[in-house]
Write an enzyme that holds these catalytic residues in place. Structure first.
Site, PDB file in Angstrom:
ATOM      1  N   ALA A  73       0.342  -1.353  -0.147  1.00  7.25           N
ATOM      2  CA  ALA A  73      -0.163   0.218   0.254  1.00  7.25           C
ATOM      3  C   ALA A  73       0.896   1.612   0.320  1.00  7.25           C
ATOM      4  O   ALA A  73       1.727   1.600   0.492  1.00  7.25           O
ATOM      5  CB  ALA A  73      -0.810  -0.253   1.171  1.00  7.25           C
ATOM      6  N   ASP A  74       0.308   2.065  -0.241  1.00 10.66           N
ATOM      7  CA  ASP A  74       0.868   3.791  -0.362  1.00 10.66           C
ATOM      8  C   ASP A  74      -0.140   4.886  -0.403  1.00 10.66           C
ATOM      9  O   ASP A  74      -1.207   4.592  -0.934  1.00 10.66           O
ATOM     10  CB  ASP A  74       1.483   3.664  -1.517  1.00 10.66           C
ATOM     11  CG  ASP A  74       2.756   5.181  -1.332  1.00 10.66           C
ATOM     12  OD1 ASP A  74       3.232   5.027  -0.634  1.00 10.66           O
ATOM     13  OD2 ASP A  74       3.348   5.821  -3.080  1.00 10.66           O
ATOM     14  N   THR A  75       0.090   5.614   0.156  1.00 10.05           N
ATOM     15  CA  THR A  75      -0.422   7.106   0.539  1.00 10.05           C
ATOM     16  C   THR A  75       0.423   8.034  -0.061  1.00 10.05           C
ATOM     17  O   THR A  75       0.945   8.789   0.597  1.00 10.05           O
ATOM     18  CB  THR A  75      -1.724   6.508   2.170  1.00 10.05           C
ATOM     19  OG1 THR A  75      -1.895   5.525   2.232  1.00 10.05           O
ATOM     20  CG2 THR A  75      -2.566   8.303   2.644  1.00 10.05           C
TER      21      THR A  75
END
Length: 237
Positions: A73-75
């Site tokens: 995941a990446d935000t």
């Protein structure tokens, strides 16, 4: 939320927020290290964030020699300035975090999180080669949530930064510092905010979209990804 999986689940992230979210969703997972160095971008493009989440998971999958599913995941926190979608990354220090929150004050910004699922091939890569996405079964999707900050004073920003020290968070803040969802899916002030900043009003004025997407990973999106990714993985509410 999640009762059983057909394969072992790994989270390619050491983020306390993502671990908390998966635990909240009753997902049985193990944290695995990813050595992929995520790329930073000045301006937002959906393909950039999808690449980061995918390659985090691919790097971890490249070193697991049995069937498993890896979550990456990446935000990113994105503020529209003029004609540009500017990425507000993790601040390097107090002053940079202060300036970020000054920019967010009184404005609506976007938080985008990309989630990737990667299935391991069942054997370890002996040459330690750069993982090729074509050699793995994978799926990536992106979700966006809009967050509006009320107008903030300099003193409020400094007090928040001194108390919560959100320097490991994109945009210089953590939504869970201010508000948490209740049983009715409305929001209430967090216990820490009420205790540590008594009498202060939450910085968050409005949310449009998924709260957990801002925190680091949408459980609803993760559920939908697994349903698309592998039909024999059982997910129940």
């Amino acid at each position: 939320m999640v009762k059983s999986y057909a394969m072992k689940i790994f989270l390619a992230s050491n983020s306390p927020r993502r671990k908390e979210i998966l635990t909240k969703g009753n997902i049985d997972f193990t944290v695995v290290k990813s050595n992929y160095k995520e790329e930073s971008f000045k301006f937002y493009n959906e393909s950039f964030i999808k690449k980061n989440s995918l390659y985090k998971a691919l790097d971890a999958a490249n070193n697991i020699d049995f069937p498993a599913v890896i979550i990456g995941a990446d935000t990113m926190v994105i503020l529209r300035e003029g004609m540009c979608d500017v990425c507000l990354l993790k601040p390097q220090d107090f002053n940079e975090a202060f300036l970020m929150l000054k920019r967010l004050s009184g404005k609506t910004h976007k938080v985008a999180t990309s989630i990737s699922l990667v299935q391991t091939p069942g054997f370890k890569n002996p040459a330690k080669e750069e993982p090729n996405p074509d050699n793995f079964r994978h799926l990536t999707e992106n979700e966006e949530t809009f967050v509006k900050f009320r107008k903030l004073s300099d003193d409020e920003i400094k007090e928040y930064l001194n108390i919560f020290k959100p320097f490991d968070k994109a945009g210089g803040y953590g939504i869970q510092d201010f508000i948490v969802p209740d049983e009715t899916k409305n929001y209430k002030p967090s216990k820490d905010f009420k205790t540590l900043m008594p009498g202060k009003e939450s910085f968050i004025q409005e949310i449009r979209g998924d709260y957990y997407n801002v925190m680091g990973m949408s459980l609803d999106m993760l559920k939908n990804l697994f349903e698309k990714f592998q039909k024999n993985i059982k997910i129940a509410d």
